[in-house]
Design a protein around this motif. Structure first.
Motif, PDB file in Angstrom:
ATOM      1  N   UNK A  66       0.857  -1.278  -0.055  1.00 15.51           N
ATOM      2  CA  UNK A  66      -0.051  -0.091   0.057  1.00 15.51           C
ATOM      3  C   UNK A  66       0.899   1.220   0.035  1.00 15.51           C
ATOM      4  N   UNK A  67       0.251   2.346  -0.233  1.00 16.39           N
ATOM      5  CA  UNK A  67       1.056   3.619  -0.346  1.00 16.39           C
ATOM      6  C   UNK A  67       1.632   4.049   0.931  1.00 16.39           C
ATOM      7  N   UNK A  68       0.995   3.524   2.069  1.00 19.03           N
ATOM      8  CA  UNK A  68       1.470   3.863   3.561  1.00 19.03           C
ATOM      9  C   UNK A  68       2.752   3.443   3.718  1.00 19.03           C
ATOM     10  N   UNK A  73       8.168   3.396   6.230  1.00 17.23           N
ATOM     11  CA  UNK A  73       9.375   3.503   6.111  1.00 17.23           C
ATOM     12  C   UNK A  73      10.195   4.543   6.427  1.00 17.23           C
ATOM     13  N   UNK A  74       9.737   5.911   6.014  1.00 19.07           N
ATOM     14  CA  UNK A  74      10.554   7.046   6.155  1.00 19.07           C
ATOM     15  C   UNK A  74      10.285   7.370   7.780  1.00 19.07           C
ATOM     16  N   UNK A  75       9.297   7.052   8.403  1.00 20.48           N
ATOM     17  CA  UNK A  75       9.225   7.453   9.698  1.00 20.48           C
ATOM     18  C   UNK A  75      10.311   6.644  10.523  1.00 20.48           C
ATOM     19  N   UNK A  76      10.581   5.118   9.946  1.00 22.32           N
ATOM     20  CA  UNK A  76      11.450   4.258  10.647  1.00 22.32           C
ATOM     21  C   UNK A  76      12.961   4.951  10.499  1.00 22.32           C
ATOM     22  N   UNK A  77      13.275   5.474   9.225  1.00 21.64           N
ATOM     23  CA  UNK A  77      14.725   5.859   8.984  1.00 21.64           C
ATOM     24  C   UNK A  77      14.796   7.228   9.804  1.00 21.64           C
ATOM     25  N   UNK A  78      13.634   7.939  10.461  1.00 18.99           N
ATOM     26  CA  UNK A  78      13.928   9.135  11.158  1.00 18.99           C
ATOM     27  C   UNK A  78      14.172   8.884  12.401  1.00 18.99           C
ATOM     28  N   UNK A  79      13.738   7.983  13.074  1.00 18.02           N
ATOM     29  CA  UNK A  79      13.903   7.825  14.236  1.00 18.02           C
ATOM     30  C   UNK A  79      14.793   6.846  14.915  1.00 18.02           C
TER      31      UNK A  79
END
Length: 79
Positions: A66-68, A73-79
């Motif tokens: 899905x598009x989410x 994935x971006x959220x995991x890379x940020x934190x």
């Protein structure tokens, strides 16, 4: 149902608004919201005819992507 799919869950019959007629079991499908925006891909778990008789809690589309996923994935890379 839209947010549930975007969080990686399958589509239940209760969350189904419409379905293409004569869809065979295990066919690949594109999942859209009510505004006809594509949300992702899945595999239909039952034929269209079988879906009409299913319990509201039965899986109709098995989630594939899905598009989410990109945003998660971006959220995991940020934190």
């Amino acid at each position: 149902a839209e947010m549930s799919f975007l969080y990686g869950n399958n589509v239940l019959k209760s969350g189904l608004a419409r379905i293409t007629e004569s869809t065979p079991q295990y066919a690949g499908v594109v999942v859209y919201n009510l505004a006809d925006i594509p949300l992702g891909f899945g595999v239909i778990a039952q034929t269209t005819e079988t879906c009409k008789e299913l319990d509201p809690t039965a899986n109709v589309v098995l989630h594939q992507a899905d598009v989410g996923e990109f945003l998660r994935g971006l959220e995991e890379d940020m934190f």
